[in-house]
Design an enzyme around this catalytic site. Structure first.
Site, PDB file in Angstrom:
ATOM      1  N   GLU A   1       0.823  -1.208   0.000  1.00 56.36           N
ATOM      2  CA  GLU A   1       0.000   0.000   0.000  1.00 56.36           C
ATOM      3  C   GLU A   1       0.855   1.255   0.000  1.00 56.36           C
ATOM      4  O   GLU A   1       2.065   1.204   0.227  1.00 56.36           O
ATOM      5  CB  GLU A   1      -0.920   0.003   1.232  1.00 56.36           C
ATOM      6  CG  GLU A   1      -1.965  -1.087   1.176  1.00 56.36           C
ATOM      7  CD  GLU A   1      -2.917  -1.062   2.359  1.00 56.36           C
ATOM      8  OE1 GLU A   1      -3.921  -1.772   2.279  1.00 56.36           O
ATOM      9  OE2 GLU A   1      -2.675  -0.345   3.353  1.00 56.36           O
TER      10      GLU A   1
ATOM     11  N   CYS B   1      -1.518  -4.807  -5.698  1.00 55.00           N
ATOM     12  CA  CYS B   1      -2.020  -6.080  -5.189  1.00 55.00           C
ATOM     13  C   CYS B   1      -0.935  -7.154  -5.239  1.00 55.00           C
ATOM     14  O   CYS B   1      -0.034  -7.106  -6.075  1.00 55.00           O
ATOM     15  CB  CYS B   1      -3.209  -6.551  -6.027  1.00 55.00           C
ATOM     16  SG  CYS B   1      -4.616  -5.442  -5.998  1.00 55.00           S
TER      17      CYS B   1
ATOM     18  N   GLU C   1      -1.064 -10.242  -6.265  1.00 51.50           N
ATOM     19  CA  GLU C   1      -1.026 -11.040  -7.494  1.00 51.50           C
ATOM     20  C   GLU C   1      -0.238 -10.346  -8.599  1.00 51.50           C
ATOM     21  O   GLU C   1       0.532 -10.984  -9.325  1.00 51.50           O
ATOM     22  CB  GLU C   1      -2.447 -11.332  -7.984  1.00 51.50           C
ATOM     23  CG  GLU C   1      -3.271 -12.149  -7.019  1.00 51.50           C
ATOM     24  CD  GLU C   1      -4.084 -11.317  -6.029  1.00 51.50           C
ATOM     25  OE1 GLU C   1      -5.121 -11.816  -5.552  1.00 51.50           O
ATOM     26  OE2 GLU C   1      -3.689 -10.166  -5.724  1.00 51.50           O
TER      27      GLU C   1
ATOM     28  N   CYS D   1      -6.513  -7.567 -11.068  1.00 54.17           N
ATOM     29  CA  CYS D   1      -5.614  -8.725 -11.061  1.00 54.17           C
ATOM     30  C   CYS D   1      -6.127  -9.810 -12.001  1.00 54.17           C
ATOM     31  O   CYS D   1      -5.336 -10.451 -12.700  1.00 54.17           O
ATOM     32  CB  CYS D   1      -5.459  -9.274  -9.644  1.00 54.17           C
ATOM     33  SG  CYS D   1      -4.439  -8.206  -8.596  1.00 54.17           S
TER      34      CYS D   1
END
Length: 160
Positions: free
Chosen positions: A64, A73, A75, A115
């Site tokens: 973040e 993210c 992934e 993602c």
């Protein structure tokens, strides 16, 4: 007019112990990396582990940033690392796990839309399905046989 029904088939496991041994190991790697996610704002930790065709395991976790759109993210962190470190090596399996520091996450958490879109391009390009296993912090695990099971009618380079 013609109505077309799309369907997705999933496999549901009750716990990690029900997973094939290779996938148990992969999920345990995802759980381990989840704990080092940088999520000071959402308190929502995500970890993932990818098994590549050459036997390598690539991990990633969410990162973040105070400027929310600048985060990433788990992934996408992992898929770009896999592509950077092992270009052209197919991804066979992905394990994903999520937990909140605010409450217990006992339901499987699927990849977000961004993602799914990113991973679908890798699956389409490699012409080989990627098995996806995802869970919360505890509880059931969902398996799909292909990323495209999570993103039917995917947009890809053929439309450009």
């Amino acid at each position: 007019m013609k109505k077309i029904n799309l369907s997705t088939s999933i496999t549901l496991f009750n716990s990690i112990s029900e997973l094939p041994e290779e996938v148990q190991s992969l999920m345990n790697e995802a759980i381990k990396i989840r704990e080092t996610a940088y999520a000071p704002y959402s308190k929502f930790l995500v970890g993932t582990a990818f098994l590549l065709e050459n036997g390598e395991v690539i991990t990633g976790n969410n990162q973040e940033n105070a400027a929310y759109p600048s985060g990433m993210c788990a992934e996408r962190v992992a898929v770009w690392k896999a592509s950077s470190d092992y270009p052209g090596i197919p991804i066979l399996k992905i394990a994903i796990t999520a937990k909140s520091l605010n409450n217990l996450v006992s339901e499987p958490i699927a990849p977000c839309g961004a993602c799914r879109q990113t991973l679908s391009e890798y699956e389409i390009n490699q012409k080989y399905n990627i098995e996806i296993y995802f869970m919360g912090e505890t509880g059931k695990i969902i398996k799909t046989d292909s990323l495209l099971d999570l993103l039917p009618l995917a947009f890809d380079k053929s439309f450009l």
